[in-house]
Design a protein around this motif. Structure first.
Motif, PDB file in Angstrom:
ATOM      1  N   MET A 193      -2.048   6.614   6.061  1.00 58.01           N
ATOM      2  CA  MET A 193      -2.576   5.277   6.332  1.00 58.01           C
ATOM      3  C   MET A 193      -3.015   5.156   7.785  1.00 58.01           C
ATOM      4  O   MET A 193      -4.074   4.580   8.084  1.00 58.01           O
ATOM      5  N   LYS A 194      -2.227   5.683   8.708  1.00 59.77           N
ATOM      6  CA  LYS A 194      -2.580   5.598  10.127  1.00 59.77           C
ATOM      7  C   LYS A 194      -3.875   6.356  10.414  1.00 59.77           C
ATOM      8  O   LYS A 194      -4.720   5.906  11.194  1.00 59.77           O
ATOM      9  N   ALA A 223      -2.352  -6.390   8.881  1.00 57.98           N
ATOM     10  CA  ALA A 223      -3.579  -7.156   8.694  1.00 57.98           C
ATOM     11  C   ALA A 223      -3.521  -8.383   9.581  1.00 57.98           C
ATOM     12  O   ALA A 223      -2.440  -8.911   9.853  1.00 57.98           O
ATOM     13  N   ARG A 246      -6.242   6.960   8.207  1.00 58.34           N
ATOM     14  CA  ARG A 246      -7.317   6.236   7.525  1.00 58.34           C
ATOM     15  C   ARG A 246      -7.788   5.033   8.336  1.00 58.34           C
ATOM     16  O   ARG A 246      -8.983   4.750   8.411  1.00 58.34           O
ATOM     17  N   TYR A 247      -6.858   4.316   8.948  1.00 57.04           N
ATOM     18  CA  TYR A 247      -7.224   3.119   9.710  1.00 57.04           C
ATOM     19  C   TYR A 247      -7.397   3.400  11.197  1.00 57.04           C
ATOM     20  O   TYR A 247      -7.619   2.476  11.978  1.00 57.04           O
ATOM     21  N   LYS A 248      -7.272   4.673  11.595  1.00 56.22           N
ATOM     22  CA  LYS A 248      -7.492   5.103  12.974  1.00 56.22           C
ATOM     23  C   LYS A 248      -6.594   4.351  13.954  1.00 56.22           C
ATOM     24  O   LYS A 248      -7.037   3.809  14.976  1.00 56.22           O
ATOM     25  N   LEU A 266      -1.124  -1.451  11.939  1.00 55.95           N
ATOM     26  CA  LEU A 266      -1.472  -1.472  10.512  1.00 55.95           C
ATOM     27  C   LEU A 266      -1.452  -2.893   9.943  1.00 55.95           C
ATOM     28  O   LEU A 266      -1.959  -3.125   8.844  1.00 55.95           O
ATOM     29  N   LYS A 278       0.839  -1.216   0.000  1.00 54.86           N
ATOM     30  CA  LYS A 278       0.000   0.000   0.000  1.00 54.86           C
ATOM     31  C   LYS A 278       0.867   1.256   0.000  1.00 54.86           C
ATOM     32  O   LYS A 278       0.546   2.252  -0.675  1.00 54.86           O
TER      33      LYS A 278
END
Length: 461
Positions: free
Chosen positions: A108-109, A122, A111-113, A120, A52
């Protein structure tokens, strides 16, 4: 720079299906295999995040000559690791894009809270729950020290010794700088799972061996008495070999070369592996551990003649052949977690051949067959098939009756075998069977009379 190039080559090999992570690392030729393995493992763990980041920062579009595998390795160490260690153009390239990569990471952080890099990951890429609960086991190398001295050393380093564990549940509750003596194996100390001892003086000097508890079972259960002659048929990287040497108290002669030499009959342990790089790694490990009564040979065990006078006194064999590795809880994402039916069939066929070959050594009295596989095809089915071939010549020993996890009920007597698992024994997944000779002068097994073929190369068939 060599480290990153080697790591990128291992990643490319994994993507092409050329082998598992450990094999590709060992075969890479890179001199510091532990450093390489750690970098590749962590890059794989962050693989989805790195992909990503590369897409969001358009790094591969901006640097068209940069291979994706090398880009992942560089970006991992730049943003998540200990910082870039290489010089030259790769370091300059990564730093040139650092601001853009850090900005994309921050987005990214948001966006994914999440606030931490680890959040981060998965779920399928994070360390599994099974892996996180398996403690850090260390085997005290009694060739160089004793358990009491090692305990005292760690106490002086600020660790708290809690005594001998009374149950597996006690091992689960370890935390911080506390450690226990294992409840099953007398020379095994147990630390919390995330304890890192790679830089510890005792590890560097070979006084302790970082070895999973299940991996200690084969040598422990083989239990050769002092003076026995032993074969470690699939020896690399050498942890089990060094364990055998400790059990035998190192009564053999020193080894000064990989080749057979006059007087090799005085060696107590004959250790085989077909790969020269793995043999070299094993030699380094055994030297550090203070092993002297061992003869290393770069040779396919299936090509070793059981009637050779050099092995006329071999009474014990440890056989831990190539397998699917499905029991390893710290497997990298690029390793084969679910082998195909065809792959399992090929592995099991190879395992039957090499077990049959091991049983044909004329003075053999006791053999341990082990794998780090969960599959019945590689474990109980192999043992059952080979025992049927040998009739009444060998029998299964009910090994370690107090061990809680037994063999699957695939045939009568399979409960004499051992299994290990993260859930039940807090170890990697493992299988162990102990075979003993019942009578002297057993007839040649049908498999040997029918084919007499030992042409399979050692390793993955």
């Amino acid at each position: 720079m060599a480290l990153y190039s080697a790591a990128a080559a291992v990643l490319a090999g994994l993507e092409r299906g050329e082998g598992g992570l450990k094999r590709l690392v060992y075969n890479s030729g890179f001199p510091h295999v532990r450093q390489l393995y750690a970098l590749v493992s962590e890059t794989l763990r962050y693989a989805s995040v790195l992909e990503k980041l590369l897409d969001g920062a358009a790094l591969l579009q901006a640097e068209k000559k940069l291979a994706p595998q090398l880009a992942k390795v560089l970006v991992y160490d730049l943003l998540f690791g200990k910082g870039l260690k290489c010089g030259g153009r790769w370091k300059a390239l990564a730093r040139r894009h650092r601001a853009r990569l850090e900005a994309e990471l921050a987005r990214m952080k948001v966006r994914y809270k999440v606030s931490r890099n680890e959040d981060l990951l998965a779920p399928e890429k994070a360390v599994s729950a099974a892996a996180s609960q398996v403690p850090r086991y260390i085997r005290v190398n009694t060739l160089k020290t004793c358990v009491d001295d090692v305990i005292d050393f760690f106490k002086r380093q600020g660790f708290t010794y809690l005594g001998k564990a009374a149950s597996v549940e006690e091992l689960k509750s370890l935390s911080g700088k506390k450690f226990l003596l294992d409840l099953h194996l007398p020379e095994l100390l147990v630390f919390p799972s995330q304890t890192d001892l790679h830089d510890n003086l005792l590890y560097i000097s070979g006084h302790i061996i970082l070895q999973d508890k299940a991996s200690c079972l084969p040598a422990f259960l083989l239990g050769p008495v002092a003076g026995s002659h032993v074969i470690d048929a699939c020896a690399a990287p050498g942890n089990k070999t060094s364990h055998l040497a400790a059990i035998l108290k190192n009564k053999g002669w020193s080894v000064h070369s990989f080749s057979w030499v006059l007087g090799s009959a005085f060696r107590q342990i004959f250790a085989f592996d077909v790969d020269p790089k793995r043999v070299a790694t094993m030699n380094t490990l055994l030297t550090r551990a203070g092993v002297t009564g061992c003869q290393l040979a770069q040779q396919d065990f299936l090509t070793v003649d059981p009637r050779d006078p050099r092995y006329s006194r071999v009474t014990h064999i440890l056989l831990d052949p190539s397998c699917s590795g499905s029991g390893m809880v710290t497997r990298g994402p690029g390793e084969e977690a679910a082998p195909s039916a065809e792959r399992l069939q090929a592995l099991a066929g190879f395992q039957r051949r090499v077990l049959n070959h091991a049983l044909s050594f004329p003075a053999l009295q006791r053999l341990v067959y082990s794998t780090c596989s969960l599959h019945q095809e590689e474990n109980e089915d192999v043992v059952q098939a080979v025992l049927q071939e040998w009739g009444s010549a060998f029998r299964l020993v009910n090994a370690f009756p107090s061990w809680p996890c037994r063999g699957l009920a695939a045939f009568s007597g399979a409960e004499s075998c051992l299994r290990a698992s993260p859930a039940e024994t807090l170890t990697h997944g493992f299988f162990v069977a102990v075979l003993e000779r019942c009578q002297e002068g057993a007839a040649t097994p049908r498999w040997e009379r029918a084919v007499g073929d030992s042409s399979c190369f050692w390793g993955v068939p």
